[in-house]
Design a protein around this motif. Sequence first.
Motif, PDB file in Angstrom:
ATOM      1  N   ARG A 120     -66.548  48.190  36.515  1.00 34.74           N
ATOM      2  CA  ARG A 120     -65.449  49.174  34.988  1.00 34.74           C
ATOM      3  C   ARG A 120     -64.829  50.175  36.022  1.00 34.74           C
ATOM      4  O   ARG A 120     -64.967  50.591  36.993  1.00 34.74           O
ATOM      5  CB  ARG A 120     -66.637  49.386  34.007  1.00 34.74           C
ATOM      6  N   ARG A 121     -63.989  50.607  34.374  1.00 34.38           N
ATOM      7  CA  ARG A 121     -63.178  51.608  34.985  1.00 34.38           C
ATOM      8  C   ARG A 121     -64.166  53.555  35.618  1.00 34.38           C
ATOM      9  O   ARG A 121     -65.284  52.721  34.534  1.00 34.38           O
ATOM     10  CB  ARG A 121     -62.426  52.733  34.098  1.00 34.38           C
ATOM     11  N   ALA A 122     -63.728  53.538  36.583  1.00 34.25           N
ATOM     12  CA  ALA A 122     -64.299  54.772  36.232  1.00 34.25           C
ATOM     13  C   ALA A 122     -64.143  56.110  35.690  1.00 34.25           C
ATOM     14  O   ALA A 122     -63.338  56.384  34.562  1.00 34.25           O
ATOM     15  CB  ALA A 122     -63.983  55.988  38.022  1.00 34.25           C
ATOM     16  N   PRO A 123     -66.056  56.954  35.049  1.00 32.20           N
ATOM     17  CA  PRO A 123     -66.161  57.332  34.638  1.00 32.20           C
ATOM     18  C   PRO A 123     -65.434  58.599  35.010  1.00 32.20           C
ATOM     19  O   PRO A 123     -65.016  59.057  35.733  1.00 32.20           O
ATOM     20  CB  PRO A 123     -67.853  57.707  35.566  1.00 32.20           C
ATOM     21  N   MET A 124     -65.148  59.314  33.978  1.00 30.41           N
ATOM     22  CA  MET A 124     -64.928  60.747  33.849  1.00 30.41           C
ATOM     23  C   MET A 124     -64.955  61.386  34.993  1.00 30.41           C
ATOM     24  O   MET A 124     -65.812  62.355  34.844  1.00 30.41           O
ATOM     25  CB  MET A 124     -65.103  61.882  32.109  1.00 30.41           C
ATOM     26  N   TYR A 145     -63.529  60.916  38.479  1.00 32.19           N
ATOM     27  CA  TYR A 145     -64.103  60.145  38.911  1.00 32.19           C
ATOM     28  C   TYR A 145     -62.404  59.495  39.086  1.00 32.19           C
ATOM     29  O   TYR A 145     -62.103  59.172  38.076  1.00 32.19           O
ATOM     30  CB  TYR A 145     -64.805  58.457  39.105  1.00 32.19           C
ATOM     31  N   ILE A 146     -62.074  58.288  40.134  1.00 30.60           N
ATOM     32  CA  ILE A 146     -60.599  57.965  40.366  1.00 30.60           C
ATOM     33  C   ILE A 146     -60.998  56.634  41.277  1.00 30.60           C
ATOM     34  O   ILE A 146     -61.844  56.695  41.925  1.00 30.60           O
ATOM     35  CB  ILE A 146     -60.164  58.428  41.138  1.00 30.60           C
ATOM     36  N   ASN A 147     -60.925  55.667  40.631  1.00 27.19           N
ATOM     37  CA  ASN A 147     -61.289  53.953  41.579  1.00 27.19           C
ATOM     38  C   ASN A 147     -60.002  54.271  42.695  1.00 27.19           C
ATOM     39  O   ASN A 147     -59.114  54.066  42.929  1.00 27.19           O
ATOM     40  CB  ASN A 147     -61.204  53.090  40.689  1.00 27.19           C
ATOM     41  N   LEU A 148     -60.041  53.721  43.909  1.00 28.15           N
ATOM     42  CA  LEU A 148     -60.363  53.183  44.741  1.00 28.15           C
ATOM     43  C   LEU A 148     -60.198  52.507  46.013  1.00 28.15           C
ATOM     44  O   LEU A 148     -60.979  51.835  45.329  1.00 28.15           O
ATOM     45  CB  LEU A 148     -59.820  54.538  45.852  1.00 28.15           C
ATOM     46  N   ILE A 197     -64.268  51.843  46.402  1.00 24.54           N
ATOM     47  CA  ILE A 197     -65.017  52.469  45.895  1.00 24.54           C
ATOM     48  C   ILE A 197     -64.617  54.328  45.083  1.00 24.54           C
ATOM     49  O   ILE A 197     -63.588  53.546  44.099  1.00 24.54           O
ATOM     50  CB  ILE A 197     -65.088  53.269  46.792  1.00 24.54           C
ATOM     51  N   MET A 198     -65.474  54.668  44.497  1.00 19.15           N
ATOM     52  CA  MET A 198     -65.592  55.207  43.964  1.00 19.15           C
ATOM     53  C   MET A 198     -64.954  57.284  44.380  1.00 19.15           C
ATOM     54  O   MET A 198     -66.222  57.301  44.786  1.00 19.15           O
ATOM     55  CB  MET A 198     -66.007  56.219  42.415  1.00 19.15           C
ATOM     56  N   LYS A 199     -64.330  57.916  44.467  1.00 17.41           N
ATOM     57  CA  LYS A 199     -64.471  58.952  44.552  1.00 17.41           C
ATOM     58  C   LYS A 199     -64.451  60.048  43.772  1.00 17.41           C
ATOM     59  O   LYS A 199     -63.323  59.991  42.078  1.00 17.41           O
ATOM     60  CB  LYS A 199     -63.204  59.591  45.307  1.00 17.41           C
ATOM     61  N   PRO A 200     -64.312  61.543  43.636  1.00 20.27           N
ATOM     62  CA  PRO A 200     -64.286  62.752  42.625  1.00 20.27           C
ATOM     63  C   PRO A 200     -62.527  62.675  41.990  1.00 20.27           C
ATOM     64  O   PRO A 200     -62.096  62.612  43.448  1.00 20.27           O
ATOM     65  CB  PRO A 200     -65.357  63.427  43.217  1.00 20.27           C
ATOM     66  N   LYS A 201     -62.586  62.914  41.325  1.00 27.11           N
ATOM     67  CA  LYS A 201     -60.710  63.728  41.509  1.00 27.11           C
ATOM     68  C   LYS A 201     -61.281  65.101  40.778  1.00 27.11           C
ATOM     69  O   LYS A 201     -61.873  65.413  39.546  1.00 27.11           O
ATOM     70  CB  LYS A 201     -61.301  62.654  39.977  1.00 27.11           C
ATOM     71  N   GLN A 202     -60.228  65.850  41.474  1.00 21.89           N
ATOM     72  CA  GLN A 202     -61.164  66.938  41.407  1.00 21.89           C
ATOM     73  C   GLN A 202     -59.717  67.754  40.539  1.00 21.89           C
ATOM     74  O   GLN A 202     -58.319  66.621  40.460  1.00 21.89           O
ATOM     75  CB  GLN A 202     -60.258  67.787  42.191  1.00 21.89           C
ATOM     76  N   PRO A 203     -59.551  68.655  39.480  1.00 22.47           N
ATOM     77  CA  PRO A 203     -60.442  69.802  38.693  1.00 22.47           C
ATOM     78  C   PRO A 203     -61.442  68.682  38.097  1.00 22.47           C
ATOM     79  O   PRO A 203     -62.570  69.552  37.670  1.00 22.47           O
ATOM     80  CB  PRO A 203     -59.860  70.763  38.690  1.00 22.47           C
TER      81      PRO A 203
END
Length: 110
Positions: free
Chosen positions: A63-67, A69-72, A80-86
């Motif tokens: 699914r779409r990445a959870p709050m 995180y971002i889909n890449l 993959i999913m990576k953390p999205k700052q802040p």
Amino acid sequence: MQGILRCLNTKPFAIDQPIDFDIPKSIVMLTAYLSIPEAENNRRGRNASDGMRRARKMGRWPRRAPMGYINLSTQEGRKIMKPKQPQADLIKWASKLLSKKRIIRWYIWR
């Protein structure tokens, strides 16, 4: 939909297999033409649901990445999913508070 079209004084036309709506027997052909795509859509939907269920069982997130995180995609095309700052830091902070059950006291204190 046919009732709506009739109210608007329009008639649907099929390009490849025309149907004469004045003949009552053509209703049988119309139901066949309309039911085949409906069955195909149901089959595709079921296959998509089964594929997502299989992916979840394998440990993937289809699914779409959870709050937070971002889909890449990698250069190889792997998702993959990576953390999205802040946002990621705020989510980690809130989950730590919640795990320690301090969030209720923090909210009341505020």
